[in-house]
Motif scaffolding. Structure first.
Motif, PDB file in Angstrom:
ATOM      1  N   SER A   1      -2.227   1.688  -2.262  1.00  0.00           N
ATOM      2  CA  SER A   1      -1.046   1.439  -1.429  1.00  0.00           C
ATOM      3  C   SER A   1      -1.405   1.471   0.054  1.00  0.00           C
ATOM      4  CB  SER A   1       0.000   2.517  -1.701  1.00  0.00           C
ATOM      5  OG  SER A   1      -0.469   3.780  -1.229  1.00  0.00           O
ATOM      6  N   PRO A   2      -0.487   1.023   0.916  1.00  0.00           N
ATOM      7  CA  PRO A   2      -0.697   1.204   2.357  1.00  0.00           C
ATOM      8  C   PRO A   2      -0.937   2.664   2.743  1.00  0.00           C
ATOM      9  CG  PRO A   2       1.053  -0.377   1.982  1.00  0.00           C
ATOM     10  CD  PRO A   2       0.696   0.183   0.633  1.00  0.00           C
ATOM     11  N   TYR A   3      -0.295   3.587   2.033  1.00  0.00           N
ATOM     12  CA  TYR A   3      -0.531   4.998   2.328  1.00  0.00           C
ATOM     13  C   TYR A   3      -1.977   5.382   2.010  1.00  0.00           C
ATOM     14  CZ  TYR A   3      -0.296  10.073   2.149  1.00  0.00           C
ATOM     15  OH  TYR A   3      -0.539  11.405   2.347  1.00  0.00           O
ATOM     16  N   ASP A   4      -2.530   4.860   0.908  1.00  0.00           N
ATOM     17  CA  ASP A   4      -3.932   5.147   0.596  1.00  0.00           C
ATOM     18  C   ASP A   4      -4.848   4.573   1.669  1.00  0.00           C
ATOM     19  OD1 ASP A   4      -3.822   6.467  -2.131  1.00  0.00           O
ATOM     20  OD2 ASP A   4      -2.693   4.643  -2.539  1.00  0.00           O
ATOM     21  N   ALA A   5      -4.497   3.381   2.169  1.00  0.00           N
ATOM     22  CA  ALA A   5      -5.272   2.808   3.268  1.00  0.00           C
ATOM     23  C   ALA A   5      -5.150   3.678   4.520  1.00  0.00           C
ATOM     24  CB  ALA A   5      -4.792   1.379   3.555  1.00  0.00           C
ATOM     25  N   PHE A   6      -3.959   4.227   4.732  1.00  0.00           N
ATOM     26  CA  PHE A   6      -3.748   5.127   5.874  1.00  0.00           C
ATOM     27  C   PHE A   6      -4.700   6.329   5.807  1.00  0.00           C
ATOM     28  CE2 PHE A   6      -1.725   9.183   6.955  1.00  0.00           C
ATOM     29  CZ  PHE A   6      -1.579   9.043   8.337  1.00  0.00           C
ATOM     30  N   LEU A   7      -4.921   6.845   4.604  1.00  0.00           N
ATOM     31  CA  LEU A   7      -5.792   8.001   4.442  1.00  0.00           C
ATOM     32  C   LEU A   7      -7.239   7.682   4.807  1.00  0.00           C
ATOM     33  CD1 LEU A   7      -4.411   9.508   1.101  1.00  0.00           C
ATOM     34  CD2 LEU A   7      -3.953  10.272   3.450  1.00  0.00           C
ATOM     35  N   THR A   8      -7.575   6.395   4.839  1.00  0.00           N
ATOM     36  CA  THR A   8      -8.929   5.986   5.226  1.00  0.00           C
ATOM     37  C   THR A   8      -8.991   5.529   6.682  1.00  0.00           C
ATOM     38  OG1 THR A   8      -8.677   3.666   4.549  1.00  0.00           O
ATOM     39  CG2 THR A   8      -9.353   5.249   2.862  1.00  0.00           C
ATOM     40  N   GLY A   9      -7.853   5.631   7.392  1.00  0.00           N
ATOM     41  CA  GLY A   9      -7.855   5.307   8.804  1.00  0.00           C
ATOM     42  C   GLY A   9      -7.090   4.070   9.203  1.00  0.00           C
TER      43      GLY A   9
ATOM     44  N   ALA B   1       7.237   2.990   8.753  1.00  0.00           N
ATOM     45  CA  ALA B   1       6.677   3.817   7.682  1.00  0.00           C
ATOM     46  C   ALA B   1       5.993   5.053   8.254  1.00  0.00           C
ATOM     47  CB  ALA B   1       5.704   2.999   6.842  1.00  0.00           C
ATOM     48  N   GLU B   2       5.327   4.906   9.395  1.00  0.00           N
ATOM     49  CA  GLU B   2       4.693   6.054  10.039  1.00  0.00           C
ATOM     50  C   GLU B   2       5.735   7.073  10.497  1.00  0.00           C
ATOM     51  OE1 GLU B   2       2.178   8.813  11.869  1.00  0.00           O
ATOM     52  OE2 GLU B   2       1.905   7.363  10.232  1.00  0.00           O
TER      53      GLU B   2
ATOM     54  N   ARG C   1       4.654   7.730  -6.504  1.00  0.00           N
ATOM     55  CA  ARG C   1       3.806   6.544  -6.485  1.00  0.00           C
ATOM     56  C   ARG C   1       4.581   5.358  -7.068  1.00  0.00           C
ATOM     57  NH1 ARG C   1      -1.319   6.332  -3.944  1.00  0.00           N
ATOM     58  NH2 ARG C   1      -1.976   8.488  -3.629  1.00  0.00           N
ATOM     59  N   ASN C   2       4.637   4.252  -6.327  1.00  0.00           N
ATOM     60  CA  ASN C   2       5.354   3.035  -6.754  1.00  0.00           C
ATOM     61  C   ASN C   2       6.832   3.277  -6.985  1.00  0.00           C
ATOM     62  OD1 ASN C   2       3.046   1.379  -6.642  1.00  0.00           O
ATOM     63  ND2 ASN C   2       2.432   2.041  -8.684  1.00  0.00           N
ATOM     64  N   VAL C   3       7.395   4.274  -6.321  1.00  0.00           N
ATOM     65  CA  VAL C   3       8.797   4.622  -6.547  1.00  0.00           C
ATOM     66  C   VAL C   3       9.736   3.474  -6.188  1.00  0.00           C
ATOM     67  CG1 VAL C   3       9.131   5.689  -4.267  1.00  0.00           C
ATOM     68  CG2 VAL C   3      10.527   6.445  -6.216  1.00  0.00           C
TER      69      VAL C   3
ATOM     70  N   SER D   1       5.795   2.351   1.378  1.00  0.00           N
ATOM     71  CA  SER D   1       4.359   2.333   1.661  1.00  0.00           C
ATOM     72  C   SER D   1       3.546   2.978   0.547  1.00  0.00           C
ATOM     73  CB  SER D   1       4.066   3.037   2.989  1.00  0.00           C
ATOM     74  OG  SER D   1       4.044   4.443   2.850  1.00  0.00           O
ATOM     75  N   LEU D   2       4.217   3.576  -0.429  1.00  0.00           N
ATOM     76  CA  LEU D   2       3.540   4.162  -1.589  1.00  0.00           C
ATOM     77  C   LEU D   2       3.388   3.155  -2.731  1.00  0.00           C
ATOM     78  CD1 LEU D   2       5.315   7.653  -1.699  1.00  0.00           C
ATOM     79  CD2 LEU D   2       3.234   6.995  -0.470  1.00  0.00           C
ATOM     80  N   THR D   3       3.812   1.921  -2.524  1.00  0.00           N
ATOM     81  CA  THR D   3       3.681   0.868  -3.538  1.00  0.00           C
ATOM     82  C   THR D   3       2.282   0.280  -3.484  1.00  0.00           C
ATOM     83  OG1 THR D   3       6.029   0.306  -3.336  1.00  0.00           O
ATOM     84  CG2 THR D   3       4.589  -1.316  -4.385  1.00  0.00           C
ATOM     85  N   GLY D   4       1.594   0.291  -4.602  1.00  0.00           N
ATOM     86  CA  GLY D   4       0.249  -0.234  -4.664  1.00  0.00           C
ATOM     87  C   GLY D   4       0.189  -1.732  -4.416  1.00  0.00           C
ATOM     88  N   ALA D   5      -0.872  -2.166  -3.764  1.00  0.00           N
ATOM     89  CA  ALA D   5      -1.042  -3.591  -3.480  1.00  0.00           C
ATOM     90  C   ALA D   5      -1.129  -4.415  -4.762  1.00  0.00           C
ATOM     91  CB  ALA D   5      -2.296  -3.800  -2.629  1.00  0.00           C
ATOM     92  N   THR D   6      -1.680  -3.820  -5.824  1.00  0.00           N
ATOM     93  CA  THR D   6      -1.827  -4.529  -7.097  1.00  0.00           C
ATOM     94  C   THR D   6      -0.862  -4.009  -8.160  1.00  0.00           C
ATOM     95  OG1 THR D   6      -3.589  -2.999  -7.772  1.00  0.00           O
ATOM     96  CG2 THR D   6      -4.260  -5.028  -6.644  1.00  0.00           C
TER      97      THR D   6
END
Length: 412
Positions: free
Chosen positions: A213-221, A228-229, A299-301, A388-393
């Motif tokens: 998800s975008p949130y997972d990408a956020f955790l990587t910077g 969303a922020e 997740r994906n809520v 933002s917790l929705t996965g890209a896939t």
């Protein structure tokens, strides 16, 4: 979060589990599958507040309650839970009331409604979970005297599983696939309900993983979008959401009373005088657990409406506002908010609990979250963060829904 955080899932077993998940052969009357209420079209749910189980026709919000002798006798008492990331190693308790948990109480790895009769050899809690809808009267088993599965369940819960296993293994295509997928199976007649459950568990574990998800990408910077922020800061700050929705799956796996609007047949016990649902207390028999329900993963809520243990709210705005002002939102809630397909012969039951003043008072007196005063903009930003917790896939699953199944029964 990565694949290493999940129980392993054998690809051959997962592919076999995909077929079983959508095959109505597992139901007593051969008319409903796991996938009927946890469908890919609805991202692992059914889009209903309270499901229409065994005897119903169709899918999702368009599912009808059946006709004649086959029509449903009761709505499913609770909302169909999402399947996302249930194969994560941290998950050790399942169902809205937590009636299945990892435990050595019965020397089979789990504390469950089957107690000592749950078979050994189940790979993980997700495999164990797969066994219980098969034996539930209004979900998949059917009514007593309708079929041999329902009759066996009436005798004892574990009496039904060998009947279901034999149904499956005598189908040549299934028999061959079990021999191929399980090293210890040399011939179809060796297949038991344990292999069926482990195949279903492997499929659900592999199919519903989501951590891109975008949130997972956020955790990587990678920064989140501005709204969303802002919502993230509220979520982990003054909104208090992270008090319960924390960790990689956004759940403490605990139980909390939210005073959600009450409706439906309730998950009643034999001595309950009304169609109520006491939540965790029904499993624990502890008074302090009354009206508490398990914290769901977020997740994906955004894909898994409606929300709440009974699907009381059709959108994220509603369920967020309820968390902020539970008693106000409960009082303002309207019956038409619920996604309940019309079932004329059950209409008197659907909302009768609301006329029981004492039960309503008990529920309203048990609220574990304190009201918080947030603005409409705050609510919108919280919803943006939840998106933002929705996965890209998330909408493109590895296996998806099969076109056909080995039993030859129709696939929903």
């Amino acid at each position: 979060m990565s694949d290493a955080d999940f129980h392993p899932a054998d690809p051959l077993q997962a592919a076999l589990g995909q077929l079983l998940f959508y095959d109505k052969i597992l139901s007593g009357n051969r008319n409903i599958s796991c996938g009927t209420c946890h469908h890919h079209d609805f991202h692992g749910g059914d889009g209903l507040s309270l499901g229409i189980g065994e005897g119903g026709v169709g899918l999702g919000p368009k599912r009808t309650a059946g006709t004649g002798e086959d029509r449903i006798r009761k709505r499913i008492p609770r909302n169909a839970p999402a399947l996302w990331n249930l194969g994560h190693r941290s998950v050790d308790i399942l169902f809205h009331d937590g009636r299945l948990s990892v435990s050595d109480d019965f020397e089979n790895g789990f504390n469950s409604p089957a107690e000592e009769w749950l078979p050994g050899g189940l790979d993980h809690i997700l495999a164990a979970q797969a066994l219980f809808p098969l034996t539930a009267q209004f979900e998949m088993a059917g009514n007593p005297k309708e079929n041999e599965v329902a009759g066996a369940v009436h005798d004892r819960i574990d009496a039904a599983w060998p009947i279901i296993a034999k149904r499956v293994r005598v189908i040549p295509e299934y028999g061959g696939k079990f021999v191929e997928a399980f090293d210890h199976i040399d011939a179809p007649e060796q297949v038991t309900i344990v292999e069926i459950a482990n195949a279903l568990g492997a499929f659900m574990n592999a199919e519903w993983r989501s951590f891109d998800s975008p949130y997972d990408a956020f955790l990587t910077g990678v920064p989140l979008a501005d709204d969303a922020e802002a919502g993230r800061r509220l979520f982990f700050g003054k909104a208090g959401c992270a008090d319960c929705h924390r960790g990689p799956l956004f759940t403490d796996q605990g139980f909390h009373a939210l005073a959600l609007p009450a409706f439906g047949p309730g998950r009643t016990r034999r001595f309950d005088p009304m169609p109520r649902d006491v939540g965790r207390m029904g499993e624990s028999d502890a008074l302090e657990d009354a009206y508490r329900f398990r914290t769901p993963s977020l997740r994906n809520v955004a894909l898994t409406a409606p929300y709440g243990h009974n699907g009381a709210y059709p959108d994220l705005v509603g369920i967020v506002r309820h968390h902020l002002q539970p008693l106000y939102m409960r009082a303002a809630w309207a019956r038409e908010t619920a996604a309940l397909p019309i079932v004329e012969w059950l209409e008197e039951i659907d909302f009768v609990i609301q006329s029981d003043a004492r039960e309503m008072a008990r529920q309203e007196a048990k609220v574990d979250i304190a009201p918080r005063d947030l603005s409409d903009r705050d609510v919108a930003e919280l919803v943006a963060f939840l998106h933002s917790l929705t996965g890209a896939t998330a909408r493109a699953r590895p296996l998806g829904r099969p076109e056909t199944v080995p039993s030859g029964l129709p696939v929903d």
